[in-house]
Design an enzyme around this catalytic site. Structure first.
Site, mmCIF file in Angstrom:
data_model
loop_
_atom_site.group_PDB
_atom_site.id
_atom_site.type_symbol
_atom_site.label_atom_id
_atom_site.label_comp_id
_atom_site.label_asym_id
_atom_site.label_seq_id
_atom_site.Cartn_x
_atom_site.Cartn_y
_atom_site.Cartn_z
ATOM 1 N N TRP A 78 -18.250 15.505 14.064
ATOM 2 C CA TRP A 78 -17.362 15.091 13.120
ATOM 3 C C TRP A 78 -18.091 15.899 11.732
ATOM 4 O O TRP A 78 -19.403 15.706 11.319
ATOM 5 C CB TRP A 78 -17.377 13.779 12.621
ATOM 6 C CG TRP A 78 -16.936 12.952 13.989
ATOM 7 C CD1 TRP A 78 -17.608 12.454 14.823
ATOM 8 C CD2 TRP A 78 -15.536 12.859 14.536
ATOM 9 N NE1 TRP A 78 -16.997 11.879 15.992
ATOM 10 C CE2 TRP A 78 -15.585 11.971 15.582
ATOM 11 C CE3 TRP A 78 -14.299 13.225 13.765
ATOM 12 C CZ2 TRP A 78 -14.435 11.688 16.347
ATOM 13 C CZ3 TRP A 78 -13.226 12.901 14.711
ATOM 14 C CH2 TRP A 78 -13.311 12.207 15.861
ATOM 15 N N LYS B 151 -12.853 17.761 12.766
ATOM 16 C CA LYS B 151 -13.515 17.593 14.132
ATOM 17 C C LYS B 151 -14.167 19.163 14.404
ATOM 18 O O LYS B 151 -13.017 19.972 14.686
ATOM 19 C CB LYS B 151 -12.745 17.284 15.227
ATOM 20 C CG LYS B 151 -13.251 16.833 16.403
ATOM 21 C CD LYS B 151 -12.541 15.904 17.202
ATOM 22 C CE LYS B 151 -13.573 15.241 18.446
ATOM 23 N NZ LYS B 151 -12.969 14.692 19.415
ATOM 24 N N THR C 146 0.900 -1.080 -0.155
ATOM 25 C CA THR C 146 0.070 -0.047 -0.067
ATOM 26 C C THR C 146 0.857 1.016 0.105
ATOM 27 O O THR C 146 2.008 1.140 0.493
ATOM 28 C CB THR C 146 -0.689 0.034 1.402
ATOM 29 O OG1 THR C 146 -0.098 0.283 2.331
ATOM 30 C CG2 THR C 146 -1.736 -1.097 1.348
ATOM 31 N N GLU D 128 -5.805 -4.200 1.078
ATOM 32 C CA GLU D 128 -5.842 -5.317 2.047
ATOM 33 C C GLU D 128 -7.072 -6.187 2.068
ATOM 34 O O GLU D 128 -7.173 -7.140 2.851
ATOM 35 C CB GLU D 128 -5.877 -4.320 3.539
ATOM 36 C CG GLU D 128 -4.628 -3.878 3.906
ATOM 37 C CD GLU D 128 -4.453 -2.179 3.467
ATOM 38 O OE1 GLU D 128 -5.041 -2.222 2.374
ATOM 39 O OE2 GLU D 128 -3.729 -1.692 4.044
HETATM 40 P P1 ADP Z 1 -3.873 3.270 -1.385
HETATM 41 O O1 ADP Z 1 -4.161 3.270 -0.010
HETATM 42 O O2 ADP Z 1 -2.391 2.685 -1.720
HETATM 43 O O3 ADP Z 1 -4.181 4.500 -2.080
HETATM 44 P P2 ADP Z 1 -5.965 1.553 -1.789
HETATM 45 O O4 ADP Z 1 -6.437 1.004 -3.077
HETATM 46 O O5 ADP Z 1 -5.535 0.084 -0.748
HETATM 47 O O6 ADP Z 1 -4.555 2.071 -2.085
HETATM 48 O O7 ADP Z 1 -6.889 2.441 -1.148
HETATM 49 C C1 ADP Z 1 -8.007 2.008 -0.276
HETATM 50 C C2 ADP Z 1 -8.777 3.209 0.127
HETATM 51 O O8 ADP Z 1 -9.167 3.679 -1.161
HETATM 52 C C3 ADP Z 1 -9.871 2.728 0.831
HETATM 53 O O9 ADP Z 1 -9.756 2.492 2.266
HETATM 54 C C4 ADP Z 1 -10.861 4.049 0.813
HETATM 55 O O10 ADP Z 1 -10.341 5.177 1.587
HETATM 56 C C5 ADP Z 1 -10.826 4.362 -0.703
HETATM 57 N N1 ADP Z 1 -11.709 3.960 -1.593
HETATM 58 C C6 ADP Z 1 -11.542 2.709 -2.196
HETATM 59 N N2 ADP Z 1 -12.857 2.726 -2.837
HETATM 60 C C7 ADP Z 1 -13.520 3.670 -2.507
HETATM 61 C C8 ADP Z 1 -14.815 4.140 -2.952
HETATM 62 N N3 ADP Z 1 -15.509 3.430 -3.957
HETATM 63 N N4 ADP Z 1 -15.180 5.119 -2.431
HETATM 64 C C9 ADP Z 1 -14.629 5.785 -1.635
HETATM 65 N N5 ADP Z 1 -13.395 5.649 -1.127
HETATM 66 C C10 ADP Z 1 -12.662 4.756 -1.601
#
Ligand code: ADP
Length: 532
Positions: free
Chosen positions: A435, A430, A177, A320
């Site tokens: 929130w 916040k 990641t 993950e």
């Molecule tokens: P990186 O963290 O390396 O950018 P990831 O693909 O693992 O790559 O990122 C996952 C994150 O992307 C999620 O935890 C979320 O915050 C965001 N995410 C993924 N899909 C969506 C979605 N459909 N809408 C909003 N946020 C999303």
């Protein structure tokens, strides 16, 4: 007592065996950076992957060794996915957009032994080679100028080989990641987790990928298990189309000429596609399914796709979670919903897929489970057979199944189970003990026709702890004022959520995976003073 069915280890090589046996002629098309087009098919991919297995064995690259790729989307890269995993090795897809220190960290952390790369990334290889002592062999996908070329390397083999066999729990793939804080973290997928993820992905309630599908993954092959698309296409023998360039003109042409049915891309892909259609007057190609993920897709984009007859499948997940955990599958009442209700649902993050469970817990660390009432926001947790247990290299304390993984996302869940992401735990604003969802502010802002991109961040406030500032990129030529935009937002978000300031900028910083980098944005605005 145990069940008495056959033990059949679920390994990803079996997916390719299916494609090559049932759909040997189904094509894998690559549009290369120089504009040329090449075609192979599943039979060819399998033959080349087996030759790669032989070539790896000849180099003494034994099972579980890490073999890295630093490459864009193309058929050779697909071959490497199956060649590496078919040899029992672990495919480590590297994001070439990472910073040098991250590239240094992940290659050494993974202890990669082989690197296959695109000639376009030769400068990275030249720069990093001395910092990558574990790499014994360099192979270039498309040139023989500096090291053996991929086709010559596998060309010495005859393909008369067998896949590596063994326990389905053995690893097959490693993705790091991007690590917005600290070092990147490795996610080690198993053969089993990928096959199970695949079976859910291809189902009608998910992407409905089938033998007659043609899939164009715009998402890069180094991103999050490439959203599971190569495995899903092999499992059905679907046709695949790759493009090394993400120019909307090229993508549109490929969609039309290759009869693409499924496109997978982050929201910016859809933005630039529609911008291109507006500029040229060209019509949306007749695709059937748009898979969108990685960040929230605005309702305006969902609506436009749906008006074009496209089934929008917004998915939520992360590296993950392999990555698909929730998706906007259509509920039984779909046909009686109004178009507006359908758009609103497709703009959510959807509902859990079978094999992935989600829940929300209190944001205050007490861990209390929050109600599914559609308004209470909580820290989102997930579990299931393709959710991570531990990061690569971390000690596995074998707590067994059933544990929940903290996603770092904040969400609400409706009584019907519809997930709506409201923030990242690090990004929530916040204000006065309550929130504010930066994501909802952004979604409301980008629904204004003159807003190209928007990001909300919290800045310190003496009375309210934090107040939101909205950073906006206007459409070229637009004279939109802060007052006009605030007027547009009031009525769309709660009054006390209205940003204290709107700042227009030329561009907003993005991460290596193309998402808005709130971390960089907060740094840029660290000395920001709110108007009195
Ligand atoms: P990186 O963290 O390396 O950018 P990831 O693909 O693992 O790559 O990122 C996952 C994150 O992307 C999620 O935890 C979320 O915050 C965001 N995410 C993924 N899909 C969506 C979605 N459909 N809408 C909003 N946020 C999303």
């Amino acid at each position: 007592m145990l069940g008495m069915m056959q033990d059949w280890e679920m390994r990803v090589s079996a997916l390719l065996d299916f494609a090559a046996s049932e759909q040997p002629e189904r094509e894998i098309v690559t549009h290369w950076a120089d504009g040329s087009l090449t075609r192979t098919n599943w039979r060819g991919i399998r033959h080349d992957a087996l030759r790669m297995v032989q070539a790896l064995r000849r180099l003494g690259i034994y099972p579980e060794s890490r073999v890295a790729t630093l490459a864009m989307n193309h058929a050779h890269h697909l071959t490497a996915w199956f060649g590496v995993t078919g040899a029992g090795c672990v495919l480590h897809t590297i994001n070439p957009r990472l910073f040098d220190d991250q590239l240094d960290f992940i290659v050494n952390h993974a202890r990669d032994r082989v690197l296959l790369y695109d000639a376009a990334f030769q400068p990275i290889v030249d720069r990093m080679k001395s910092r990558w002592p574990t790499i014994e062999h360099f192979i270039c996908f498309d040139s023989d100028e500096h090291c053996p070329a991929f086709e010559d390397w596998i060309g010495a083999e005859d393909g008369k080989a067998f896949w590596s066999t063994g326990d389905e729990h053995q690893p097959c793939m490693l993705c790091y990641t991007s690590g917005t804080t600290g070092n990147p973290k490795g996610v080690l997928y198993s053969n089993r987790s990928n096959v199970l993820h695949t079976l859910t992905m291809i189902a009608p309630a998910c992407l409905a990928i089938e033998p007659r599908s043609c899939v164009l993954p715009v998402v890069p092959m180094f991103h999050a298990n490439n959203w599971g698309l190569p495995w899903a296409c092999a499992a059905t023998g679907a046709k695949m189309v790759y493009s090394q360039v993400n120019d909307p003109d090229v993508l549109c042409r490929l969609m039309r000429e290759e009869q693409v049915s499924h496109v997978g891309g982050v929201p910016t892909v859809w933005f630039s596609l529609f911008q291109h259609l507006d500029e040229t007057g060209v019509e949306l190609p007749p695709i059937r399914v748009a898979l969108s993920g990685g960040s929230a897709v605005p309702a305006s984009v969902v609506e436009r796709l749906m008006r074009g007859g496209v089934r929008v499948m917004q998915a939520w997940g992360m590296t993950e979670t392999s990555p698909i955990a929730t998706v906007t599958w259509e509920p039984p009442e779909w046909d009686t919903m109004t178009f507006e209700e359908q758009v609103a649902y497709k703009s959510s993050q959807g509902r859990q897929v079978c094999g992935s469970q989600v829940r929300i817990v209190s944001l205050d660390d007490s861990g209390v489970e929050m109600p599914h009432d559609g308004t209470s926001a909580g820290a989102l947790q997930v579990r299931g057979p393709w959710t991570i247990r531990r990061y690569f290299g971390e000690k596995d304390d074998a707590t067994g199944s059933g544990q929940w993984f903290d996603t770092g996302d904040v969400a609400t869940i409706s009584p019907a189970g519809v997930l709506r992401l409201t923030d990242r735990t690090k990004d929530v604003i916040k204000s006065g003990g309550e929130w504010i969802s930066s994501v909802e502010l952004e979604n409301a802002a980008v629904s204004h026709p003159d807003v190209l991109e928007a990001a909300a961040i919290g800045v310190p406030h003496p009375r309210w702890t934090e107040r939101p500032v909205l950073v906006v990129v206007r459409r070229p030529g637009s004279a939109l004022s802060p007052e006009e935009l605030l007027g547009f937002l009031s009525g769309r978000v709660a009054r006390w959520w209205l940003p204290d300031a709107v700042e227009f900028v030329r561009s907003i910083p993005h991460t290596g995976t193309g998402k808005i980098s709130k971390k960089d944005l907060r740094e840029i605005f660290c000395d920001y003073r709110l108007p009195a």
